[in-house]
Design a protein around this motif. Structure first.
Motif, PDB file in Angstrom:
ATOM      1  N   ASP A   1       0.864  -1.180   0.000  1.00  0.00           N
ATOM      2  CA  ASP A   1       0.000   0.000   0.000  1.00  0.00           C
ATOM      3  C   ASP A   1       0.901   1.229   0.000  1.00  0.00           C
ATOM      4  O   ASP A   1       1.865   1.289   0.770  1.00  0.00           O
ATOM      5  CB  ASP A   1      -0.890   0.020   1.236  1.00  0.00           C
ATOM      6  CG  ASP A   1      -1.856  -1.155   1.295  1.00  0.00           C
ATOM      7  OD1 ASP A   1      -2.025  -1.855   0.280  1.00  0.00           O
ATOM      8  OD2 ASP A   1      -2.438  -1.368   2.370  1.00  0.00           O
TER       9      ASP A   1
ATOM     10  N   ALA B   1       1.244   5.741  -1.319  1.00  0.00           N
ATOM     11  CA  ALA B   1       0.694   6.974  -1.885  1.00  0.00           C
ATOM     12  C   ALA B   1       1.524   7.354  -3.102  1.00  0.00           C
ATOM     13  O   ALA B   1       2.703   7.016  -3.195  1.00  0.00           O
ATOM     14  CB  ALA B   1       0.748   8.095  -0.857  1.00  0.00           C
TER      15      ALA B   1
ATOM     16  N   LYS C   1      -1.952   6.592   4.971  1.00  0.00           N
ATOM     17  CA  LYS C   1      -2.799   7.479   4.184  1.00  0.00           C
ATOM     18  C   LYS C   1      -2.903   8.890   4.775  1.00  0.00           C
ATOM     19  O   LYS C   1      -2.812   9.883   4.047  1.00  0.00           O
ATOM     20  CB  LYS C   1      -4.194   6.868   4.059  1.00  0.00           C
ATOM     21  CG  LYS C   1      -5.076   7.522   3.036  1.00  0.00           C
ATOM     22  CD  LYS C   1      -6.478   6.946   3.019  1.00  0.00           C
ATOM     23  CE  LYS C   1      -6.491   5.473   2.746  1.00  0.00           C
ATOM     24  NZ  LYS C   1      -7.866   4.922   2.693  1.00  0.00           N
TER      25      LYS C   1
ATOM     26  N   TRP D   1      -3.769   6.991  -4.093  1.00  0.00           N
ATOM     27  CA  TRP D   1      -3.540   5.989  -3.053  1.00  0.00           C
ATOM     28  C   TRP D   1      -3.718   4.615  -3.695  1.00  0.00           C
ATOM     29  O   TRP D   1      -4.697   4.391  -4.412  1.00  0.00           O
ATOM     30  CB  TRP D   1      -4.527   6.171  -1.905  1.00  0.00           C
ATOM     31  CG  TRP D   1      -4.343   5.167  -0.821  1.00  0.00           C
ATOM     32  CD1 TRP D   1      -5.147   4.103  -0.542  1.00  0.00           C
ATOM     33  CD2 TRP D   1      -3.278   5.114   0.125  1.00  0.00           C
ATOM     34  NE1 TRP D   1      -4.644   3.406   0.522  1.00  0.00           N
ATOM     35  CE2 TRP D   1      -3.498   3.998   0.951  1.00  0.00           C
ATOM     36  CE3 TRP D   1      -2.148   5.906   0.350  1.00  0.00           C
ATOM     37  CZ2 TRP D   1      -2.633   3.659   1.978  1.00  0.00           C
ATOM     38  CZ3 TRP D   1      -1.295   5.561   1.374  1.00  0.00           C
ATOM     39  CH2 TRP D   1      -1.540   4.455   2.181  1.00  0.00           C
TER      40      TRP D   1
ATOM     41  N   GLN E   1      -3.958   0.599  -2.804  1.00  0.00           N
ATOM     42  CA  GLN E   1      -4.166  -0.383  -1.737  1.00  0.00           C
ATOM     43  C   GLN E   1      -4.637  -1.675  -2.377  1.00  0.00           C
ATOM     44  O   GLN E   1      -5.633  -1.686  -3.095  1.00  0.00           O
ATOM     45  CB  GLN E   1      -5.208   0.133  -0.749  1.00  0.00           C
ATOM     46  CG  GLN E   1      -5.398  -0.755   0.450  1.00  0.00           C
ATOM     47  CD  GLN E   1      -6.236  -0.072   1.520  1.00  0.00           C
ATOM     48  OE1 GLN E   1      -6.555   1.112   1.451  1.00  0.00           O
ATOM     49  NE2 GLN E   1      -6.601  -0.826   2.520  1.00  0.00           N
TER      50      GLN E   1
END
Length: 121
Positions: free
Chosen positions: A10, A12, A70, A87, A89
């Motif tokens: 995960d 950004a 996040k 983002w 994920q």
């Protein structure tokens, strides 16, 4: 060449280019990117550079894949005066507003959006 990003990671995607959607010169964007890179290094953030491109590849912005939670990623986007950040994920790509007042938007699978972006001279 950078290593491919893991589908299990995960992260950004943040840029320092074109704050508030205002198109800056290549030199101004480069300067902002260098400042961001130095800040990420100083903070010890795991980062990999990449180019965020429009689907037609006519617009691109130097960006950073950042291994961070996040909430701090959104705060960084706000600090950089970005309208939104991306983002990722579980390989799902989302557009998360920073300055814009709109809900997050699901954009599809990140892995399906990876393309070889042509280099500019």
């Amino acid at each position: 060449m950078p290593k491919p990003l893991s589908k299990r990671l995960d992260f950004a995607i943040v840029t320092a280019h074109n704050p508030r959607g205002k198109m800056l010169s290549e030199q101004a964007n480069h300067h902002r990117d260098l400042q961001l890179a130095a800040e990420l290094t100083a903070a010890g953030v795991k980062a990999q550079s990449l180019w965020g491109c429009s689907p037609d590849l006519k617009h691109r912005e130097k960006s950073w894949a950042l291994v961070m939670a996040k909430t701090p990623a959104l705060a960084l986007g706000q600090k950089l005066e970005q309208n939104a950040i991306f983002w990722v994920q579980n390989d799902e790509l989302y557009l998360l507003p920073c300055l814009l007042e709109q809900p997050p938007c699901f954009l599809g699978l990140f892995s399906e959006r990876i393309v070889e972006c042509p280099t500019q001279g």
